[in-house]
Design a protein around this motif. Structure first.
Motif, PDB file in Angstrom:
ATOM      1  N   CYS A 178       0.881  -1.240  -0.089  1.00  0.00           N
ATOM      2  CA  CYS A 178      -0.005  -0.018  -0.026  1.00  0.00           C
ATOM      3  C   CYS A 178       0.909   1.345  -0.135  1.00  0.00           C
ATOM      4  CB  CYS A 178      -0.735  -0.047   1.211  1.00  0.00           C
ATOM      5  SG  CYS A 178      -1.940   1.457   1.599  1.00  0.00           S
ATOM      6  N   GLY A 179       1.736   1.262   1.019  1.00  0.00           N
ATOM      7  CA  GLY A 179       2.878   2.428   1.015  1.00  0.00           C
ATOM      8  C   GLY A 179       3.492   2.547  -0.270  1.00  0.00           C
ATOM      9  N   GLN A 180       4.031   1.394  -0.945  1.00  0.00           N
ATOM     10  CA  GLN A 180       4.596   1.702  -2.269  1.00  0.00           C
ATOM     11  C   GLN A 180       3.885   2.437  -3.398  1.00  0.00           C
ATOM     12  OE1 GLN A 180       5.794  -2.742  -2.631  1.00  0.00           O
ATOM     13  NE2 GLN A 180       7.815  -2.142  -2.062  1.00  0.00           N
ATOM     14  N   ILE A 181       2.692   1.905  -3.399  1.00  0.00           N
ATOM     15  CA  ILE A 181       1.726   2.446  -4.320  1.00  0.00           C
ATOM     16  C   ILE A 181       1.708   4.078  -3.984  1.00  0.00           C
ATOM     17  CG2 ILE A 181      -0.510   2.524  -5.200  1.00  0.00           C
ATOM     18  CD1 ILE A 181      -0.873  -0.312  -4.763  1.00  0.00           C
ATOM     19  N   THR A 182       1.406   4.452  -2.843  1.00  0.00           N
ATOM     20  CA  THR A 182       1.278   5.647  -2.565  1.00  0.00           C
ATOM     21  C   THR A 182       2.697   6.647  -2.836  1.00  0.00           C
ATOM     22  OG1 THR A 182      -0.253   5.367  -0.926  1.00  0.00           O
ATOM     23  CG2 THR A 182       0.868   7.625  -0.799  1.00  0.00           C
ATOM     24  N   ALA A 183       3.605   5.852  -2.379  1.00  0.00           N
ATOM     25  CA  ALA A 183       4.931   6.399  -2.731  1.00  0.00           C
ATOM     26  C   ALA A 183       5.320   6.697  -4.406  1.00  0.00           C
ATOM     27  CB  ALA A 183       6.047   5.694  -2.431  1.00  0.00           C
TER      28      ALA A 183
END
Length: 135
Positions: free
Chosen positions: A119-124
Motif C-alpha cells: 500500500c505504501g509503495q503505491i502511494t510513494a
C-alpha cells in the motif's frame, strides 16, 4: 520481581478475555491462516483455539480510523477517499494536490504488515510521479 520476557506471536486473534470475580485469568485466542493475494492478504480464523494465562490485557490496536478536520473522510468506511494514494475531494471527486494517504486510513482495517508495505509503495509512486510532474 520475577524474571520477565517478551514473546511475539503472530497469526492469532483474541476472541475472549476469561476471568473470575472481575479479574483477568487468561486470554482465548484463535489461530489464523493467511489468504488472498499479497496486496489483499487477510488473516482468517481457522477454528483452532488456545488460551494464554495472564492477569492484564491491554488493547493496543485500533480498528477504525478517525477523520482529520479539513481532510475529506468517508464516515461509513472510515477511510479517506483516494486513488493510488492521492487524496480525493470526494469518492469520485477531483484530487487534492499534494495530499496523500496510506495504510488503514487509505483502505480500511485490513491486511497484514506486507499489505501495508505494498500500500505504501503505491502511494510513494504517486508522490514520485507528482514530484516529477511538478505538482
Amino acid at each position: 520481581g520475577g524474571a520477565g520476557g517478551l514473546n511475539l506471536r503472530f497469526l492469532l486473534s483474541p476472541t475472549e478475555i476469561l476471568g473470575e470475580n472481575g479479574h483477568v485469568k487468561s486470554l482465548r485466542l484463535q489461530r489464523n491462516a493467511l489468504s488472498g493475494t499479497a496486496d489483499k492478504r487477510k488473516a482468517t480464523g481457522t477454528g483452532v483455539f488456545e488460551e494464554i494465562p495472564c492477569s492484564l490485557v491491554l488493547r493496543s490496536v485500533g480498528y477504525q480510523s478517525k477523520g482529520i478536520p479539513g481532510l475529506p473522510f468517508d464516515d461509513a468506511r472510515h477511510t479517506v477517499p483516494q486513488s493510488a494514494g492521492c487524496v480525493l475531494a470526494a469518492p469520485d471527486g477531483d484530487r487534492e494536490v499534494g495530499l496523500y494517504v496510506s495504510g488503514w486510513l487509505k483502505r480500511g482495517p485490513s491486511g497484514i504488515i506486507g499489505s501495508n508495505i505494498a500500500c505504501g509503495q503505491i502511494t510513494a509512486m504517486s508522490i514520485l510521479d507528482d514530484w516529477g510532474a511538478g505538482r
